[in-house]
Motif scaffolding. Structure first.
Motif, PDB file in Angstrom:
ATOM      1  N   THR A  99       0.817  -1.216   0.000  1.00 35.61           N
ATOM      2  CA  THR A  99       0.000   0.000   0.000  1.00 35.61           C
ATOM      3  C   THR A  99       0.850   1.265   0.000  1.00 35.61           C
ATOM      4  OG1 THR A  99      -0.183  -0.162   2.412  1.00 35.61           O
ATOM      5  CG2 THR A  99      -1.983  -1.108   1.097  1.00 35.61           C
ATOM      6  N   ALA A 100       2.038   1.208   0.582  1.00 33.73           N
ATOM      7  CA  ALA A 100       2.906   2.391   0.588  1.00 33.73           C
ATOM      8  C   ALA A 100       3.348   2.722  -0.835  1.00 33.73           C
ATOM      9  CB  ALA A 100       4.122   2.137   1.477  1.00 33.73           C
ATOM     10  N   ARG A 101       3.732   1.689  -1.581  1.00 34.21           N
ATOM     11  CA  ARG A 101       4.165   1.908  -2.964  1.00 34.21           C
ATOM     12  C   ARG A 101       2.987   2.371  -3.828  1.00 34.21           C
ATOM     13  NH1 ARG A 101       7.852   3.824  -6.144  1.00 34.21           N
ATOM     14  NH2 ARG A 101       7.477   3.184  -8.284  1.00 34.21           N
ATOM     15  N   ILE A 102       1.813   1.782  -3.605  1.00 39.04           N
ATOM     16  CA  ILE A 102       0.615   2.171  -4.356  1.00 39.04           C
ATOM     17  C   ILE A 102       0.270   3.633  -4.066  1.00 39.04           C
ATOM     18  CG2 ILE A 102      -1.878   1.786  -4.567  1.00 39.04           C
ATOM     19  CD1 ILE A 102      -1.249  -1.223  -4.053  1.00 39.04           C
ATOM     20  N   GLY A 103       0.341   4.020  -2.784  1.00 38.35           N
ATOM     21  CA  GLY A 103       0.071   5.408  -2.413  1.00 38.35           C
ATOM     22  C   GLY A 103       1.039   6.377  -3.066  1.00 38.35           C
ATOM     23  N   LEU A 104       2.325   5.990  -3.134  1.00 35.65           N
ATOM     24  CA  LEU A 104       3.339   6.841  -3.774  1.00 35.65           C
ATOM     25  C   LEU A 104       3.042   7.003  -5.266  1.00 35.65           C
ATOM     26  CD1 LEU A 104       6.000   8.400  -3.720  1.00 35.65           C
ATOM     27  CD2 LEU A 104       7.205   6.212  -4.036  1.00 35.65           C
ATOM     28  N   ALA A 105       2.684   5.899  -5.927  1.00 29.76           N
ATOM     29  CA  ALA A 105       2.364   5.966  -7.354  1.00 29.76           C
ATOM     30  C   ALA A 105       1.165   6.888  -7.597  1.00 29.76           C
ATOM     31  CB  ALA A 105       2.086   4.568  -7.902  1.00 29.76           C
ATOM     32  N   LEU A 106       0.148   6.809  -6.730  1.00 26.52           N
ATOM     33  CA  LEU A 106      -1.030   7.664  -6.868  1.00 26.52           C
ATOM     34  C   LEU A 106      -0.667   9.139  -6.687  1.00 26.52           C
ATOM     35  CD1 LEU A 106      -3.649   5.483  -4.964  1.00 26.52           C
ATOM     36  CD2 LEU A 106      -3.832   6.205  -7.347  1.00 26.52           C
ATOM     37  N   ARG A 107       0.187   9.429  -5.717  1.00 24.54           N
ATOM     38  CA  ARG A 107       0.581  10.830  -5.498  1.00 24.54           C
ATOM     39  C   ARG A 107       1.400  11.352  -6.675  1.00 24.54           C
ATOM     40  NH1 ARG A 107       1.247   8.664  -0.362  1.00 24.54           N
ATOM     41  NH2 ARG A 107       3.513   8.441  -0.630  1.00 24.54           N
ATOM     42  N   ARG A 108       2.274  10.516  -7.216  1.00 26.06           N
ATOM     43  CA  ARG A 108       3.073  10.942  -8.375  1.00 26.06           C
ATOM     44  C   ARG A 108       2.191  11.209  -9.599  1.00 26.06           C
ATOM     45  NH1 ARG A 108       8.344   6.873  -8.123  1.00 26.06           N
ATOM     46  NH2 ARG A 108       9.581   8.165  -6.696  1.00 26.06           N
ATOM     47  N   ALA A 109       1.087  10.459  -9.696  1.00 28.21           N
ATOM     48  CA  ALA A 109       0.161  10.670 -10.807  1.00 28.21           C
ATOM     49  C   ALA A 109      -0.875  11.749 -10.477  1.00 28.21           C
ATOM     50  CB  ALA A 109      -0.543   9.357 -11.149  1.00 28.21           C
ATOM     51  N   ASP A 110      -0.688  12.424  -9.336  1.00 32.48           N
ATOM     52  CA  ASP A 110      -1.604  13.477  -8.898  1.00 32.48           C
ATOM     53  C   ASP A 110      -3.016  12.934  -8.721  1.00 32.48           C
ATOM     54  OD1 ASP A 110      -2.173  16.020  -8.039  1.00 32.48           O
ATOM     55  OD2 ASP A 110      -2.623  16.793 -10.047  1.00 32.48           O
ATOM     56  N   ALA A 111      -3.108  11.697  -8.207  1.00 33.04           N
ATOM     57  CA  ALA A 111      -4.406  11.067  -7.994  1.00 33.04           C
ATOM     58  C   ALA A 111      -4.679  10.808  -6.518  1.00 33.04           C
ATOM     59  CB  ALA A 111      -4.474   9.743  -8.761  1.00 33.04           C
ATOM     60  N   GLY A 112      -3.732  11.165  -5.648  1.00 33.93           N
ATOM     61  CA  GLY A 112      -3.875  10.865  -4.221  1.00 33.93           C
ATOM     62  C   GLY A 112      -5.074  11.531  -3.581  1.00 33.93           C
ATOM     63  N   VAL A 113      -5.319  12.793  -3.935  1.00 37.86           N
ATOM     64  CA  VAL A 113      -6.399  13.548  -3.281  1.00 37.86           C
ATOM     65  C   VAL A 113      -7.765  12.962  -3.616  1.00 37.86           C
ATOM     66  CG1 VAL A 113      -7.547  15.782  -3.120  1.00 37.86           C
ATOM     67  CG2 VAL A 113      -5.050  15.675  -3.220  1.00 37.86           C
ATOM     68  N   PHE A 114      -8.024  12.705  -4.919  1.00 33.20           N
ATOM     69  CA  PHE A 114      -9.362  12.214  -5.256  1.00 33.20           C
ATOM     70  C   PHE A 114      -9.572  10.776  -4.776  1.00 33.20           C
ATOM     71  CE2 PHE A 114      -7.898  10.203  -9.292  1.00 33.20           C
ATOM     72  CZ  PHE A 114      -8.690   9.066  -9.308  1.00 33.20           C
ATOM     73  N   VAL A 115      -8.507   9.970  -4.689  1.00 29.72           N
ATOM     74  CA  VAL A 115      -8.654   8.602  -4.160  1.00 29.72           C
ATOM     75  C   VAL A 115      -8.999   8.653  -2.680  1.00 29.72           C
ATOM     76  CG1 VAL A 115      -7.411   6.475  -3.605  1.00 29.72           C
ATOM     77  CG2 VAL A 115      -7.225   7.461  -5.888  1.00 29.72           C
ATOM     78  N   GLU A 116      -8.374   9.584  -1.937  1.00 33.13           N
ATOM     79  CA  GLU A 116      -8.691   9.732  -0.510  1.00 33.13           C
ATOM     80  C   GLU A 116     -10.137  10.155  -0.294  1.00 33.13           C
ATOM     81  OE1 GLU A 116      -5.866  12.441   1.095  1.00 33.13           O
ATOM     82  OE2 GLU A 116      -4.160  11.054   0.882  1.00 33.13           O
ATOM     83  N   SER A 117     -10.718  10.847  -1.289  1.00 35.25           N
ATOM     84  CA  SER A 117     -12.106  11.293  -1.159  1.00 35.25           C
ATOM     85  C   SER A 117     -13.120  10.202  -1.477  1.00 35.25           C
ATOM     86  CB  SER A 117     -12.360  12.488  -2.090  1.00 35.25           C
ATOM     87  OG  SER A 117     -12.332  12.075  -3.458  1.00 35.25           O
ATOM     88  N   LEU A 118     -12.659   9.072  -2.018  1.00 39.19           N
ATOM     89  CA  LEU A 118     -13.565   7.968  -2.328  1.00 39.19           C
ATOM     90  C   LEU A 118     -14.057   7.319  -1.036  1.00 39.19           C
ATOM     91  CD1 LEU A 118     -11.641   6.330  -5.332  1.00 39.19           C
ATOM     92  CD2 LEU A 118     -13.726   7.717  -5.445  1.00 39.19           C
ATOM     93  N   PRO A 119     -15.227   6.660  -1.060  1.00 34.42           N
ATOM     94  CA  PRO A 119     -15.841   6.130   0.174  1.00 34.42           C
ATOM     95  C   PRO A 119     -14.914   5.272   1.026  1.00 34.42           C
ATOM     96  CG  PRO A 119     -17.354   5.915  -1.676  1.00 34.42           C
ATOM     97  CD  PRO A 119     -16.055   6.402  -2.242  1.00 34.42           C
ATOM     98  N   ASP A 120     -14.161   4.359   0.400  1.00 30.88           N
ATOM     99  CA  ASP A 120     -13.290   3.454   1.151  1.00 30.88           C
ATOM    100  C   ASP A 120     -11.830   3.600   0.767  1.00 30.88           C
ATOM    101  OD1 ASP A 120     -15.384   2.094   2.641  1.00 30.88           O
ATOM    102  OD2 ASP A 120     -15.977   1.223   0.714  1.00 30.88           O
ATOM    103  N   GLY A 121     -11.462   4.762   0.227  1.00 32.39           N
ATOM    104  CA  GLY A 121     -10.071   4.991  -0.129  1.00 32.39           C
ATOM    105  C   GLY A 121      -9.540   3.954  -1.090  1.00 32.39           C
TER     106      GLY A 121
END
Length: 594
Positions: free
Chosen positions: A449-471
């Motif tokens: 999950t740490a690597r997945i989270g890093l990839a999402l942040r690099r793709a500028d997708a971290g914020v909208f994923v955190e806003s999803l119902p279950d992350g």
């Protein structure tokens, strides 16, 4: 279809049944074998019951009753148990066959075959025929059991009078004429494969949410449905005519059999009148006459199922052979841990199978280790095809792609794929939980999950994923009742998936940011370029395909493709100074932004 195809598939499906549940398969096998003697046993018991009653032999009467009850009970109960257990095994075998088909197709390293109509038609027929395949083994076993039962029935009939063996002769035309009818139907099914595939695709346009929007706006749903319905009716008409042509022969064969059966009953009447047969013989013949018709019908149906499975078995055998011939063949050459020279395209040509049009025409190009390359050109210039050749899903029609001097075809395709990453123009919308949709970019770290989270942040997708119902655990896609994303958000997920591998040898970006603004694309490529520089010791190469020159000009080397040929290459400054196609395209776009 050949007898060998049918026999091979019958053996294969029986083996799959044993793997699925050995105890149930053996039980079904024993019950099928026992069924062979039940009809003859019942008729035999009825004959002795009548004769024993006529002679007042109590012992014989009781023995005949016991035999008849046992045979009849085993026939009914055995059939019910066999039917239920075979259905369960059939479902398991069908699932195993579908898995086998999927795995065989997945072992083929390229995707060229998936763009060929003949391949897709055969795959469609194979996928539609897995149910027929799953029935082949037990249908063959049942046919053998029924034919053995017919043999026992004829043996009892001949014991009454040899002329009754003519019933067997009367049954001879039934099987070949029934097989002829089935062959006509199979040929019709094969002939309609492409029409039905097109019909399915046309209706999918109305049912799939993405194209359905355009269908609704343009108001052409009724027209698409009309075309699809016409294709369906054409296929149904062809199949119906094939059935009718075959039915005539079958009806004639059964009419001949029933006329011979009437003759057999006449013979029995004459024998009774002359005292050459007992009332029990008459009962035996009447009982067997009814049973024999059912046995022959069952034999025809079982053999028809085997033949139907044999038709599909031909496609199954073809797929396995194709996958073996075109699959991965280890050569012992391993992918380098790092590139020192880079990637070279040497006189590469590519044409799609069955066409003569050159998509790439004698391309010569060098991608130095540790470099970034920009590919530009108008639509249809061959950019995406070149990307697919580099990642190994296409293979050159002629010429070679060399990695540090070694032909790319010498590597294990899966090993080369493991050192490639990026995002393609037609990216995948993987409808799974977010973590899996992103983690699929590097299966070895799908639970990281740490690597997945890093990839999402690099793709500028971290914020909208955190806003999803279950992350990260949020299910994506309406198909499975999950969250539906915008096209741009799906693109961010795909970009994150392409960023999962930290140190690949080849990164590709093929128009992956069409839904992003120019600045976002610029920032993303800067990230890719930075990673390329950070892993310079591995000699990684990054290739960017984009129509946005504000991003392309950042690459070390730019290549201009036109009609499948390299018409210009050099740095941004060099190409502007040359005043060629690149300069024209760049200045046209620059003026549009003013």
């Amino acid at each position: 279809m050949t007898l060998r195809d049918s026999a091979r598939m019958a053996q294969h499906t029986l083996a799959l049944g044993l793997l699925a549940d050995r105890r149930v398969s053996i039980t079904v096998g024993v019950l099928v074998l026992l069924q062979a003697g039940m009809a003859a046993g019942t008729a035999y018991a009825q004959r002795h019951l009548v004769d024993a009653a006529g002679t007042h032999l109590l012992g014989g009467l009781l023995a005949a009753v016991a035999l008849g009850m046992t045979a009849h009970a085993l026939q009914l109960i055995g059939w019910r148990f066999t039917h239920n257990l075979r259905n369960d095994l059939r479902d398991r075998i069908q699932l195993a066959l579908e898995q086998e088909i999927t795995e065989a197709a997945a072992k083929i390293p390229t995707i060229t075959h998936l763009e060929r109509a003949d391949f897709l038609n055969r795959i469609t027929m194979l996928r539609r025929g897995t149910l027929a395949l799953s029935k082949t083994g037990w249908a063959a076993a049942h046919a053998a059991s029924v034919l053995a039962g017919i043999g026992l029935s004829l043996w009892l009939l001949i014991g009454v009078h040899p002329a009754l063996a003519l019933l067997a002769v009367a049954a001879v035309p039934i099987l070949p004429l029934a097989n002829r009818a089935m062959r006509m139907q199979r040929q019709a099914l094969d002939a309609t494969a492409e029409s039905l595939r097109r019909e399915s695709r046309l209706h999918d346009l109305c049912l799939n949410p993405d194209p359905a929007k355009e269908v609704w706006i343009s108001g052409n749903g009724a027209e698409l449905d009309r075309h699809a319905r016409a294709l369906w009716e054409e296929a149904a008409d062809l199949e119906a005519r094939a059935r009718l042509r075959g039915l005539g022969g079958e009806i004639g064969a059964w009419a001949f059999y029933f006329s011979m059966l009437a003759g057999a009953l006449l013979v029995v009447g004459l024998l009774l009148a002359r005292g050459q047969a007992t009332p029990g013989d008459a009962v035996l013949i009447i009982s067997l006459a009814g049973q024999l018709r059912l046995q022959q019908q069952s034999a025809v149906e079982s053999i028809a199922l085997v033949a139907d499975g044999g038709r599909v078995a031909e496609h199954h055998h073809w797929l396995l052979t194709y996958a073996t011939e075109h699959g991965v063949h280890p050569t012992g050459t391993t992918v380098p841990a790092r590139m020192t020279a880079g990637i070279e395209l040497r006189d590469v040509c590519f044409t799609y199978p069955g066409t003569d049009t050159m998509v790439l025409d004698h391309v010569n190009l060098t991608l130095p280790a540790g470099s970034t390359l920009g590919l530009v050109g108008i639509n249809g210039a061959g950019k995406s095809t070149l990307i697919k050749l580099l990642i190994g899903v296409y293979r050159p029609t002629s010429g070679a792609i060399l990695v540090d001097g070694v032909d790319l075809r010498e590597f294990d395709a899966s090993e080369w794929a493991a050192v490639c990453t990026g995002t393609l123009q037609d990216f995948l919308k993987l409808q799974t939980p977010v973590a899996e949709s992103v983690g699929a970019g590097d299966l070895s770290r799908i639970d990281d999950t740490a690597r997945i989270g890093l990839a999402l942040r690099r793709a500028d997708a971290g914020v909208f994923v955190e806003s999803l119902p279950d992350g990260l655990r949020t299910q994506l896609g309406r198909t499975f009742g999950g969250a539906e994303l915008s096209h741009g958000q799906w693109q961010r997920i795909a970009l994150a998936r392409g960023l999962m591998r930290e140190a690949p040898l080849l990164r590709v970006l093929d128009e992956p940011t069409a839904a992003l603004d120019p600045q976002a694309e610029h920032d993303l490529f800067e990230l890719y370029a930075e990673q390329t520089r950070n892993f310079a010791e591995r000699g990684a190469v990054t290739v960017l395909v984009s129509h946005r020159f504000s991003t392309v000009h950042m690459t070390d080397h730019i290549v201009v493709l036109s009609h499948g040929q390299v018409v210009e290459q050099g740095s941004h400054a060099e190409l502007l100074g040359a005043g060629g196609d690149y300069a024209d395209l760049y200045l046209t776009q620059a003026l549009a932004y003013r």
